[in-house]
Scaffold this active site. Structure first.
Site, short mmCIF file in Angstrom:
data_model
loop_
_atom_site.label_atom_id
_atom_site.label_comp_id
_atom_site.label_asym_id
_atom_site.label_seq_id
_atom_site.Cartn_x
_atom_site.Cartn_y
_atom_site.Cartn_z
N ASP A 54 3.29 -6.38 3.37
CA ASP A 54 2.86 -5.32 4.28
C ASP A 54 3.20 -5.68 5.72
OD1 ASP A 54 1.71 -3.03 5.31
OD2 ASP A 54 -0.34 -3.80 5.24
N HIS A 77 0.83 -1.21 0.00
CA HIS A 77 0.00 0.00 0.00
C HIS A 77 0.86 1.26 0.00
CE1 HIS A 77 0.26 0.92 4.41
NE2 HIS A 77 0.22 -0.38 4.58
N HIS A 136 3.24 2.42 12.69
CA HIS A 136 2.30 3.51 12.99
C HIS A 136 2.89 4.57 13.93
CE1 HIS A 136 -1.57 0.96 11.98
NE2 HIS A 136 -0.72 1.08 10.96
N GLU A 161 -4.99 1.71 2.24
CA GLU A 161 -5.08 0.54 3.11
C GLU A 161 -5.28 0.95 4.56
OE1 GLU A 161 -3.63 -2.55 5.91
OE2 GLU A 161 -2.81 -0.55 5.56
N GLU A 162 -4.63 2.04 4.98
CA GLU A 162 -4.59 2.37 6.40
C GLU A 162 -5.95 2.77 6.98
OE1 GLU A 162 -2.38 1.63 8.27
OE2 GLU A 162 -0.40 1.84 7.39
#
Length: 458
Positions: A351, A277, A425, A323-324
């Site tokens: 990923d 992504h 993240h 995607e997030e």
């Protein structure tokens, strides 16, 4: 008759041995190209340092799309194109503030808003704190124990998982569903222990999913060090918590998946897809999540083209968008695959960071097929220490293909998992934390599997 059968067996063994030898030679060429002339690391440097964080709907996400398309065109792939997709546009706003309040003392703590969360009032929220370790505990407390308070979800990673994704999965309901659960019982805000086993002051963002049957309340992640401090102080007496965040939702924005293709020489409408992504969270550069995945994916095609390999089936690299906080890119790719009547043989997703390759998980093969796959391929991957070929999930972006391509094999690239959730993240997800050799080994491992699927199938 016996002589005929013996002769056929000898011929078959000879053919199998010749195939294995050919595969061994080709895989060595793939790894040599990746390790000696690899370009995914320098491409990742550009993505991280010249573009940076790429949250869906942002100006940086659009810059990434434009650059990604030019990158693929520069490699001379047979086709390079964009797929339009509408994506959510959430903005974090000014940096968040958080304090533990004990009497007149304010202790600053590291927090960050959860993705898709709403803002606090302009002056922030100050309230008493109730610590819980599960959504069920919130329900048990009910309005009497929760109303008017800030709910503090403090369930840590379970260290017993060898694959750390298991710990992430079991702790993640606090972030995803915790705010709405707390809101049902009158909570005014939520803070969630960061989803990591690391003990540091890097709060981890990630999406929360508000349900329709509860008010939307502000929700933030708190670093693990700060979570431990808050938990200890709560045991000592009357504690309040203050936090302020300034996020907002804006109208959806037109964005794109970026697709590069080498067209199959025999089966142009049969596809092997490899992708990651393109979007990332806004706290850092999105290096491991998922700059490494997209740069490995385009490197797969570059390696095969450079080596002069002409695939029988079409091979695609896809930079999926969103995607997030929505998976809109993966859904759109599947939708268009169905509309265009494409036959998808396999799709590989990277990923889980750019760490040392360990193997792949396969969704769509039964136990006997996994056994057969290992018989054919395990020995080929063993010299590269990437021979763990097991049943399992694939990824958020290739997953939607299952609905439109029920016979496709969906595959997850599995690198070493021990460090990923230290970075995932956070503001620490930067280019400097990616190892060049590990990244290149991963690209070569993915390219090798694409080659094997194309030539020998499952």
């Amino acid at each position: 008759m016996k002589k005929t059968l013996l002769s056929l067996s000898v011929l078959l063994l000879g053919f199998t041995a010749a195939n294995a030898q050919s595969d061994t030679v080709m895989m060595r060429k793939i790894y040599d190209e990746a390790l000696v002339n690899g370009q995914c690391y320098q491409n990742l440097r550009y993505l991280c340092k010249n573009i940076g964080g790429r949250l869906s709907g942002s100006a940086n996400a659009q810059k990434a799309v434009e650059w990604g398309k030019k990158l693929m065109e520069g490699y001379g792939f047979d086709k390079v194109f964009l797929q339009e997709v509408m994506v959510p546009h959430w903005e974090r706003g000014a940096k968040e503030q958080g304090y533990i309040i004990s009497g007149t003392k304010k202790t600053p703590v590291a927090i960050c808003a959860l993705g898709m969360a709403v803002a606090t009032p302009a002056n922030g929220i100050t309230a008493s704190v109730v610590e819980v370790h599960s959504l069920q505990e919130v329900a048990a407390l009910g309005e009497k124990g929760v109303k008017g308070k800030i709910v503090f979800y403090n369930r840590p990673f379970d260290p017993r998982y060898i694959e750390t994704g298991g710990a992430y999965g079991t702790a993640g309901d606090q972030r995803r569903a915790g705010p709405s659960m707390a809101a049902k019982y009158g909570a005014v805000g939520v803070i969630v222990r960061s989803l990591t086993e690391a003990n540091d002051d890097y709060p981890h963002t990630g999406t929360t999913q508000y349900s329709d049957d509860a008010p939307k309340i502000p929700a933030a992640a708190i670093s693990t060090k700060a979570a431990d401090k808050l938990s200890a102080m709560l045991k000592g007496g009357n504690i309040k918590f203050f936090f302020k965040q300034n996020c907002r939702m804006l109208p959806d924005v037109l964005s794109y998946n970026v697709v590069g293709q080498i067209t199959g020489s025999e089966n142009p409408n049969k596809f092997i897809t490899v992708g990651g992504h393109f979007d990332s969270w806004d706290l850092a550069e999105g290096a491991h999540d998922d700059g490494t995945g997209v740069m490995q994916s385009v490197e797969v095609l570059r390696i095969l083209k450079t080596l002069g390999y002409k695939p029988k089936n079409s091979v695609r690299a896809v930079f999926f968008m969103n995607e997030e906080n929505g998976t809109k890119g993966g859904l759109k790719y599947a939708e268009l695959a169905a509309a265009n009547k494409e036959e998808h043989i396999a799709a590989i997703e990277s990923d889980e960071g750019g760490f040392s390759p360990r193997g792949f998980t396969f969704d769509g093969l039964n136990a006997e097929q996994i056994k057969s796959l290992n018989k054919k391929y395990k020995g080929l991957f063993e010299p590269y220490e990437a021979d763990r070929l097991v049943a399992g999930g694939s990824g958020s972006d290739v997953g939607p293909l299952r609905a439109v391509a029920p016979n496709a094999v969906l595959i997850g690239f599995r690198p070493d998992s021990q460090r990923y959730f230290d970075i995932h993240h956070t503001a620490n997800d930067v280019f400097e934390n990616v190892n060049k050799r590990e990244l290149e080994l991963g690209a070569a491992t993915m390219a090798s599997l694409v080659y094997l699927i194309d030539t020998r199938g499952f």
